[in-house]
Design an enzyme around this catalytic site. Structure first.
Site, PDB file in Angstrom:
ATOM      1  N   GLN A  46       0.798  -1.233   0.000  1.00  0.00           N
ATOM      2  CA  GLN A  46       0.000   0.000   0.000  1.00  0.00           C
ATOM      3  C   GLN A  46       0.836   1.291   0.000  1.00  0.00           C
ATOM      4  OE1 GLN A  46      -3.192  -0.285   3.049  1.00  0.00           O
ATOM      5  NE2 GLN A  46      -3.007  -2.495   2.876  1.00  0.00           N
ATOM      6  N   VAL A  81     -12.462 -14.530   8.198  1.00  0.00           N
ATOM      7  CA  VAL A  81     -12.854 -14.766   9.594  1.00  0.00           C
ATOM      8  C   VAL A  81     -14.214 -14.112   9.804  1.00  0.00           C
ATOM      9  CG1 VAL A  81     -12.322 -14.185  11.994  1.00  0.00           C
ATOM     10  CG2 VAL A  81     -10.473 -14.813  10.423  1.00  0.00           C
ATOM     11  N   CYS A 164      -1.282   5.571   7.752  1.00  0.00           N
ATOM     12  CA  CYS A 164      -0.381   6.542   7.135  1.00  0.00           C
ATOM     13  C   CYS A 164      -0.953   7.950   7.182  1.00  0.00           C
ATOM     14  CB  CYS A 164      -0.009   6.189   5.709  1.00  0.00           C
ATOM     15  SG  CYS A 164       1.445   7.143   5.232  1.00  0.00           S
ATOM     16  N   ASP A 296      -2.620  -2.493  11.675  1.00  0.00           N
ATOM     17  CA  ASP A 296      -3.653  -1.456  11.738  1.00  0.00           C
ATOM     18  C   ASP A 296      -4.882  -1.843  12.559  1.00  0.00           C
ATOM     19  OD1 ASP A 296      -1.972  -0.100  10.044  1.00  0.00           O
ATOM     20  OD2 ASP A 296      -3.199  -0.368   8.251  1.00  0.00           O
ATOM     21  N   THR A 305       1.324   2.335  10.336  1.00  0.00           N
ATOM     22  CA  THR A 305       2.109   2.275   9.097  1.00  0.00           C
ATOM     23  C   THR A 305       2.688   0.884   8.899  1.00  0.00           C
ATOM     24  OG1 THR A 305       4.111   2.966  10.284  1.00  0.00           O
ATOM     25  CG2 THR A 305       2.849   4.711   9.231  1.00  0.00           C
ATOM     26  N   ALA A 307       5.747   0.514   8.287  1.00  0.00           N
ATOM     27  CA  ALA A 307       7.005   0.572   9.031  1.00  0.00           C
ATOM     28  C   ALA A 307       6.774   0.099  10.470  1.00  0.00           C
ATOM     29  CB  ALA A 307       7.541   1.996   9.025  1.00  0.00           C
ATOM     30  N   CYS A 339       6.800   7.782   8.308  1.00  0.00           N
ATOM     31  CA  CYS A 339       5.944   8.363   7.290  1.00  0.00           C
ATOM     32  C   CYS A 339       6.807   9.169   6.334  1.00  0.00           C
ATOM     33  CB  CYS A 339       4.909   9.256   7.984  1.00  0.00           C
ATOM     34  SG  CYS A 339       3.624   9.776   6.872  1.00  0.00           S
TER      35      CYS A 339
END
Ligand code: FAD
Length: 407
Positions: A46, A81, A164, A296, A305, A307, A339
């Protein structure tokens, strides 16, 4: 009657965090019985969608088959799920199958709530309305940037938390950079409508960003939240302290409102806000010790993120194995998130920070000063990070991701 299948470890969600965690677990202990539940055939990078919207990548560069990223030793269950019962340690799937587990790792991402903006869904991808938050729409952003030569361009940012947090303004800067290059920026009124009250949550990065706001002549609107769009009439409405404000547009880039994953939110795993309720350092669930969550979908108050997921995956792996072995958990997540703010085509302000907004630069300042725009950070994002994602993070090669607390 419901059929129950047992796996030692069930990972719910095969996105960035789910695959990275499976790889980190297997790197530490080959032979684990891991099942990943993931209904999608495609796996997305993404962070590349900002670059697609800016005409730097083509969308296909950001997508691979889920099969190609699934670790060989894992059982892939191609299902969604439907629910969790952590009291009896089971997961229910959409096809009626029930999975039992010793350990559950939840990595199902967050939910993009497009429907919360009235009129938005039906006009996305046409009438000048776009979003880099969808794989199929990011190319339309670039199409619009190329078409727009005058008029008004609106960029929106909903309430936090969003994944993000810099992406809404990244889309704006890259659009402005292109318009500046083509000599049409002066004929385009650019407005940023941000529900929040600051340009970026960590103050150290704001001065550099403000230089670009001024350079591009952006009209900043804080406390301004997109609530309604009429695509055909090219009009958007914003809720503000002073009531509803109406703006016409030629181009509208929307960052959608975001919520906890719906299945997580409806389960016993959720906190009040709808996120999987975990300890922010150990990533272990606050009520169910055999459950971990990251990425997330989790309640950790870091910048959501990739990262962050890169740093969280080894922590979740180490601590989940300790839990399985009945040993103390040794790894800690420090809130790291990153970011890369694409302030112009060729330069990035590389925000890297942890809990409490503490700066956590990966490089010494003389090599890369994240608070200033740099070509080095652009090269990192454009040329290096995608390969780190596909070839390291998803393969259990934990480059610059050693868990805090580990010797
Ligand atoms: P995801 O990667 O979204 O994966 C969640 C997975 O769960 C999906 O595969 C989904 O299909 C699956 N799932 C959902 N529901 C179910 C269910 N019921 N059953 C089973 N599976 C389910 N991050 C950065 O670090 N740097 C950037 O520059 C950056 N830029 C970004 C720009 C944009 C436009 C966007 C959209 C994101 C950006 N990010 C960036 C954020 C980053 O992509 C995410 O934070 C990261 O992908 C989170 O990983 P995740 O595994 O938690 O969620």
């Amino acid at each position: 009657m419901t059929e129950t299948k047992k796996h030692q470890i069930v990972i719910a969600g095969g996105g960035s965090a789910g695959i990275a965690t499976a790889a980190s677990l297997l790197k530490r202990r080959a032979g684990l019985d891991i099942a990943i539940v993931e209904p999608r055939e495609e796996h997305y990078y993404q962070p590349g969608w900002t670059m697609v919207g800016g005409g730097v990548f083509v969308k296909e560069e950001t997508c691979r088959s889920e099969a190609s990223v699934m670790p060989e030793a894992v059982t892939w269950i191609k299902q969604a799920v439907r629910g969790f019962d952590p009291e009896v340690k089971t997961v229910d799937l959409a096809d009626g199958t029930r999975l039992a587990y010793d350990l559950l790792i939840v990595a199902m991402g967050n939910r993009l709530a497009w429907e919360e903006v009235e009129g938005l869904e039906e006009t996305l991808g046409k009438n000048g309305v776009t979003s880099n938050y969808r794989y199929d729409l990011a190319p339309y952003t670039w199409e619009l940037v190329q078409q727009t030569r005058k008029g008004r361009a609106l960029f929106t940012q909903p309430p936090m938390p969003i994944k993000c947090a810099g992406a809404p303004q990244k889309a704006m800067y890259l659009s402005c950079s292109e318009w500046e290059k083509r000599g049409v920026l002066g004929d385009i009124e650019v407005e940023f409508h941000n529900q929040g009250g600051v340009l970026f949550g960590v103050g150290d990065y704001v001065p550099a960003l403000m230089e670009y706001i001024e350079r591009y002549g952006v009209d900043l609107n804080f406390g301004s939240n997109l609530v309604r769009v009429d695509g055909a009439a090219k009009t958007a409405w914003f809720a503000t302290e002073d009531g509803e404000v109406e703006r016409t547009f030629d181009m509208l880039h929307v960052c959608p409102p975001q919520k906890g994953n719906a299945v997580v939110a409806a389960s016993a795993l959720a906190n009040e806000a709808g996120y999987a309720d975990v300890d922010q350092h150990s990533l272990q669930h606050t009520r169910y010790p055999d459950v971990f969550a990251l990425g997330d979908c989790s309640s950790t108050p870091n910048a959501k993120t990739m990262a962050a997921a890169r740093k969280q995956a080894p922590v979740a792996a180490v601590n989940a194995l300790a839990q399985l072995d009945g040993k103390p958990m040794a790894a800690q997540y420090d809130g790291y998130g990153s970011c890369p703010l694409t302030v112009e085509n060729g330069k990035i302000v590389l925000a890297e920070f942890g809990y409490g907004g503490v700066l956590k630069p990966s490089f010494p300042r003389w090599l890369l000063d994240g608070t200033r725009p740099s070509k080095a950070a652009w090269k990192l994002k454009a040329n290096v990070l995608p390969s780190i994602y596909w070839n390291a993070m998803l393969k259990g090669r934990e480059w610059m991701a050693k868990p805090v607390g580990m010797a």
